[in-house]
Each structure stands twice: as structure tokens, then as C-alpha cells.
Design a protein around this motif. Structure first.
Motif, mmCIF file in Angstrom:
data_model
loop_
_atom_site.group_PDB
_atom_site.id
_atom_site.type_symbol
_atom_site.label_atom_id
_atom_site.label_comp_id
_atom_site.label_asym_id
_atom_site.label_seq_id
_atom_site.Cartn_x
_atom_site.Cartn_y
_atom_site.Cartn_z
ATOM 1 N N GLU A 38 0.832 -1.196 0.000
ATOM 2 C CA GLU A 38 0.000 0.000 0.000
ATOM 3 C C GLU A 38 0.868 1.248 0.000
ATOM 4 N N ARG A 39 1.883 1.209 0.831
ATOM 5 C CA ARG A 39 2.717 2.387 0.965
ATOM 6 C C ARG A 39 3.412 2.710 -0.352
ATOM 7 N N SER A 40 3.916 1.661 -1.042
ATOM 8 C CA SER A 40 4.633 1.949 -2.278
ATOM 9 C C SER A 40 3.662 2.388 -3.377
ATOM 10 N N LEU A 41 2.404 1.891 -3.342
ATOM 11 C CA LEU A 41 1.431 2.296 -4.364
ATOM 12 C C LEU A 41 0.905 3.704 -4.129
ATOM 13 N N LYS A 42 1.010 4.157 -2.888
ATOM 14 C CA LYS A 42 0.453 5.476 -2.549
ATOM 15 C C LYS A 42 1.339 6.611 -3.034
ATOM 16 N N LYS A 43 2.460 6.301 -3.673
ATOM 17 C CA LYS A 43 3.412 7.375 -3.944
ATOM 18 C C LYS A 43 2.852 8.445 -4.890
ATOM 19 N N SER A 44 1.867 8.057 -5.745
ATOM 20 C CA SER A 44 1.324 9.065 -6.650
ATOM 21 C C SER A 44 0.366 10.015 -5.932
ATOM 22 N N ASP A 45 -0.015 9.707 -4.664
ATOM 23 C CA ASP A 45 -0.886 10.627 -3.924
ATOM 24 C C ASP A 45 -0.085 11.614 -3.106
ATOM 25 N N ARG A 46 1.179 11.246 -2.899
ATOM 26 C CA ARG A 46 1.953 12.022 -1.948
ATOM 27 C C ARG A 46 2.340 13.367 -2.532
ATOM 28 N N ARG A 47 2.369 14.367 -1.691
ATOM 29 C CA ARG A 47 2.829 15.672 -2.145
ATOM 30 C C ARG A 47 4.263 15.838 -1.666
ATOM 31 N N ASN A 48 5.121 16.275 -2.567
ATOM 32 C CA ASN A 48 6.494 16.469 -2.086
ATOM 33 C C ASN A 48 7.039 17.819 -2.491
#
Lengths: 236, 267
Positions: free
Chosen positions: A226-236
Motif C-alpha cells: 500500500e505504501r509503495s502504491l500510494k506514492k502518486s498521492d503524496r505531495r512532495n
């Protein structure tokens, strides 16, 4: 507690000296094999059904396909897994004249069964993706199927991953009924140890611990995924 | 380029478009305005069959694409579309958003060309078949990068859309449409979901496209844009075209009573 020590010793004796460990490893292998193959077949079947169910329905073919899929889902959700296993193994396969082992039947039935459940999970996942995503895909000239495969389903899967993990966990646990068709899973292995020592307390306790350990490991893996798939939601 | 003939569209019992006729020529910039619920967005969405017309014809480059038998996907490649809510693919990075469709469609064409070559029916497609997938990807990546450079966002190539501002998203959505080299781009209220601050940068890009001769159909509430950039302004109300004129005539000397009322409210 002396009594309990005795029981543990007896278990260890059979586990080590009478090939108990080999049976357990074999059982563990079958359990995992059935659950994993079942999940893979289930995801494929479920995704296909979910796609059919979200097709626009003003033509005849999608309507017919939709009817078939509804029937399929009703059939597999409406009967217990044990009944499905028995019907496949003792009714359907002899009728077609196909000879396959209990483990193979179990993989097939678990796949078809979880396909029915996953189709509903996947459908809610697809519907949770903004319809603009599909529209944008169609607008650049991709077909319905391609837009689905490349844009909508990847986002849907990300949304439903926790639920899909639950489905896998319940598949692992449900494998404990496959001995009905002669597949040697964990239950068969520990039952063997128990019957040889006339002592069931320790073997069944260990069996429960193994199931818990399996489920915990899987939950951890799902969290990582889940954590690795969530990367497109993350704001950086 | 696009001939719309007696286009009608109903949703259930509600007739939204009641017979629209319009011709859009190459290089035209048509601004479509009208009150909400007038059917202007539905009309735009019918142009590339996002909504299938109930009846009527849409002749695009000589083919009636309202006909359900036509493979609409091929024609949509020549018709870009820009949405109110941007609709960038959330699971793809910015550069993947731009490259996805061109790479995919060219690879499909490549497969077809190779198949034809295999059966000895090469002809004009033979040169196409000599390319490889990697070459196509490389070419499209270069093209996407130059498009990003053009809008000054080349440093955003590898980020996901969720990290961008609305104005950046919309400019990338426009560039995504451009990457297919379309004959016409349809804009569905491209600035309505933007912060006032960001409207300018999107309109600026649209003006650039206009000056380069891109054919555009724009549903908009930006009267300033319609006045300045459009070659024709169309007023749609109650599912029909009430008035259609050059912007000067349209805004200074409106004839339709409903349009007069509308303009008095928005100007």
C-alpha cells in the motif's frame, strides 16, 4: 503442568521422528498454493466481471454479458465453499471425465469463488475512480478497454488494496476445508500427528499459531505494498 | 472541417439539444457562450461523441462520426479535448500523461503495419514498420519534453499530478491534447475550476495556440477571451443556437432578446 509437558514431548517426537514435519511443510505448501493461485484466478475473473458490470448498457451484448455475470456472482456467493468443492470434485469433473487432483480442484474452485467476491470489490473500486479519468482516456483516442487497463484499474486497485488483502486472508483461512476433496493441507498434516499420538491438544494449538503467523505476515506485506502504491498521492 | 447537421441529443425524456447546425472551418476559433443548462457543454461533448448524439450528423474530415458504426477512437486522435477539471491521469507522471496516448496509438499502428508487411501488403505502411517501439518512445519523449519546455514546466516532468497547481494541471492537459497533433481542440470551460490568479496563464497558452492557427472550439464564461481571441462567438440557449456572429458584432450589436439580457448580466 506435567501433563502438558508430556503432551508437548509427544508432539515433538512425532513431529521430528515420524515425518510429521514433512507433512506440515507439504500442508503449508498446499495451503499457500491454493490461496495464492485462488487469489490470482480470482483477481482475473473478478476484474473481468467488474469491467462487464460497469460497461455502458445500451447495446445488447453488454446486457447479455451483464446477465451472465450477475448469475455467476449469485451462484458462487449463494453457496458455501465446501459445497462448491464437493460439487466440482464429485459431480462436475466426473461428468466431463476430467481427472485432476484435489489440490488442483481446490485452486480452481477457490479462484472461481473469490472471483465472485473480488468482482464486487473491484466494481466499487472502479466506481470510486473519478469518471473524468475514463473520459480523458477516451478523449485521447484510447478504447474503453485500454483506458480501463491503463488508467482506471490501476487507480481502482490502489483504492481497494486493503479489502483485497482481507480477501486473501479469508482465502488462506478457508483452505482448511479442502481436505473434503482429499487435498493435504495444514489441517490434514496436524490431524495426522494428532491421530498418531492420540493427542490433539498440542497439534491443533500449533496449527492455530501457524495460521495466525501466516495472516500477520500477509497483513505486513499488504501494508508495505500500500505504501509503495500510494506514492502518486503524496505531495512532495 | 467539422460540419454539424441538425444535431439532437436527449437524456431520457429531456431534450437538451434541439437541432444544432454549425460549420467549423480550419483555423476557426469558436467561442460558445450561454447560460448554465443551455446545452453548450453537451454540444461540445457531442462533437467528439463523448455523448452519443440522439440524431443528426457530425461530419469530421469527411466522415460522419455520429454514425455508431464508425471507429470513433481513430477520429478522436485528431480531436483534442481539454476538460474543466483537467482530468490528468492520476496514476501517471506528467511526462507519462503526455506520452501515453501517442506512444500507445503509434505502437498499435506499428503492430498493424508489421502484420501487413508479414502478409506482403506493405505499401505505404512499409516505412512505418521499420521503426521500433523504443524509437517511438524516444521520439515521443523528446516531443513531450519540448512541449513541457514550451510551457516552462520541464522540471515537473517526473512528478505526479497531485503535486501541481490547477493552472499547471490545465496547461499540461492542453499540452497532452497537443501531443497527438490534433486538427482541432475542444475546450470545455477550461478556466472555470481555476483560482482567479491562474486563469491568466491558461488563457495565455490558449491565445498562443490561437495565434499559431490551431482550430479551437471553446465553451467559456470568459467574455474577455471570446471578445479578444475568438473569430466567431456562438450563443446557445434552450438547446438551439440563438445567435452566431463575429465578436465585435456579437457584443456590440446583439440581435436576440435573450442574448441582450444575458450580456447585460455578465458584462
Amino acid at each position: 503442568m506435567g501433563n502438558f509437558d508430556q503432551k508437548v514431548n509427544k508432539f515433538i517426537e512425532i513431529f521430528v521422528e515420524q515425518n510429521g514435519y514433512a507433512k506440515v511443510i507439504q500442508g503449508l505448501q498446499n495451503t499457500l498454493l491454493i490461496a495464492v493461485t485462488g487469489l490470482i484466478i480470482g483477481i482475473i475473473v473478478g476484474t473481468l466481471i467488474a469491467t462487464v458490470r460497469v460497461l455502458p448498457k445500451y447495446k445488447t451484448l453488454p446486457k447479455v454479458l451483464n446477465g451472465i455475470c450477475s448469475f455467476y456472482v449469485a451462484l458462487f456467493r449463494g453457496t458455501p465453499m465446501v459445497v462448491q468443492l464437493l460439487v466440482f470434485y464429485y459431480v462436475l469433473l466426473p461428468i466431463i471425465g476430467l481427472k485432476i487432483t484435489g489440490v488442483q480442484v481446490a485452486m480452481l474452485v477457490f479462484g472461481l469463488n473469490s472471483g465472485a467476491y473480488i468482482s464486487e470489490i473491484m466494481r466499487s473500486g472502479i466506481q470510486s475512480v473519478d469518471s473524468g479519468q475514463m473520459e480523458a482516456g477516451r478523449a485521447v483516442g484510447l478504447s474503453f478497454g485500454t483506458s480501463m487497463m491503463k488508467i482506471v484499474i490501476p487507480q481502482a486497485v490502489k483504492n481497494i488494496l486493503p479489502t483485497l488483502g482481507n480477501e486473501f486472508i479469508s482465502l488462506i483461512k478457508e483452505t482448511s476445508v479442502v481436505s473434503f476433496v482429499g487435498a493435504a493441507d495444514l489441517y490434514v498434516a496436524f490431524n495426522y500427528i494428532g491421530s498418531n499420538s492420540y493427542e490433539f491438544m498440542v497439534p491443533y494449538l500449533v496449527m492455530a499459531l501457524i495460521y495466525i503467523a501466516l495472516v500477520l505476515i500477509i497483513s505486513l506485506l499488504i501494508k508495505l505494498m500500500e505504501r509503495s502504491l500510494k506514492k502518486s498521492d503524496r505531495r512532495n | 472541417m467539422i460540419d454539424v447537421i441538425n444535431l439532437k441529443k436527449s437524456f431520457g425524456d429531456v431534450e437538451v439539444l434541439k437541432g444544432i447546425d454549425i460549420t467549423i472551418n480550419k483555423g476557426d476559433i469558436v467561442a460558445i457562450i450561454g447560460p448554465s443548462g443551455s446545452g453548450k457543454s453537451t454540444f461540445l461533448r457531442c462533437l467528439n461523441c463523448m455523448e452519443d448524439p440522439t440524431s443528426g450528423q457530425i461530419i469530421f474530415n469527411g466522415v460522419d462520426i455520429a454514425d455508431m458504426k464508425v471507429d470513433i477512437n481513430i477520429h478522436r486522435r485528431n480531436m483534442g479535448m481539454v476538460f474543466q477539471h483537467f482530468n490528468l491521469f492520476n496514476n501517471k507522471t506528467v511526462i507519462e500523461n503526455i506520452m501515453l496516448a501517442p506512444v500507445y496509438t503509434r505502437c498499435q499502428d506499428l503492430k498493424k503495419a508489421k502484420r501487413k508487411k508479414l502478409f506482403g501488403k506493405g505499401g505505404a505502411d512499409a516505412s512505418l514498420a521499420s521503426l521500433t517501439k523504443e524509437q517511438i518512445k524516444k521520439e515521443e519523449k523528446e516531443k513531450a519534453m519540448s512541449l513541457l519546455k514550451r510551457i516552462g514546466l520541464e522540471d515537473k516532468a517526473d512528478v505526479y499530478p497531485s503535486t501541481l497547481s490547477g493552472g499547471q494541471k490545465q496547461r499540461i492537459a492542453i499540452v497532452r491534447a497537443l501531443a497527438m497533433d490534433p486538427d482541432v481542440i475542444l475546450f470545455d470551460e477550461p478556466t472555470s475550476a481555476l483560482d482567479p490568479e491562474m486563469v491568466g496563464e491558461v488563457l495565455e497558452l490558449m491565445k498562443q495556440l490561437a495565434s499559431e492557427g490551431m482550430t479551437m472550439v471553446v465553451v467559456t464564461h470568459e467574455m474577455g477571451f471570446a471578445k479578444e481571441v475568438a473569430s466567431r462567438v456562438v450563443f446557445i440557449d434552450e438547446g438551439v443556437i440563438k445567435e452566431e456572429a463575429a465578436p465585435k458584432e456579437f457584443f456590440e450589436n446583439p440581435k436576440d432578446a435573450r442574448l441582450k439580457e444575458f450580456l447585460s448580466k455578465v458584462l
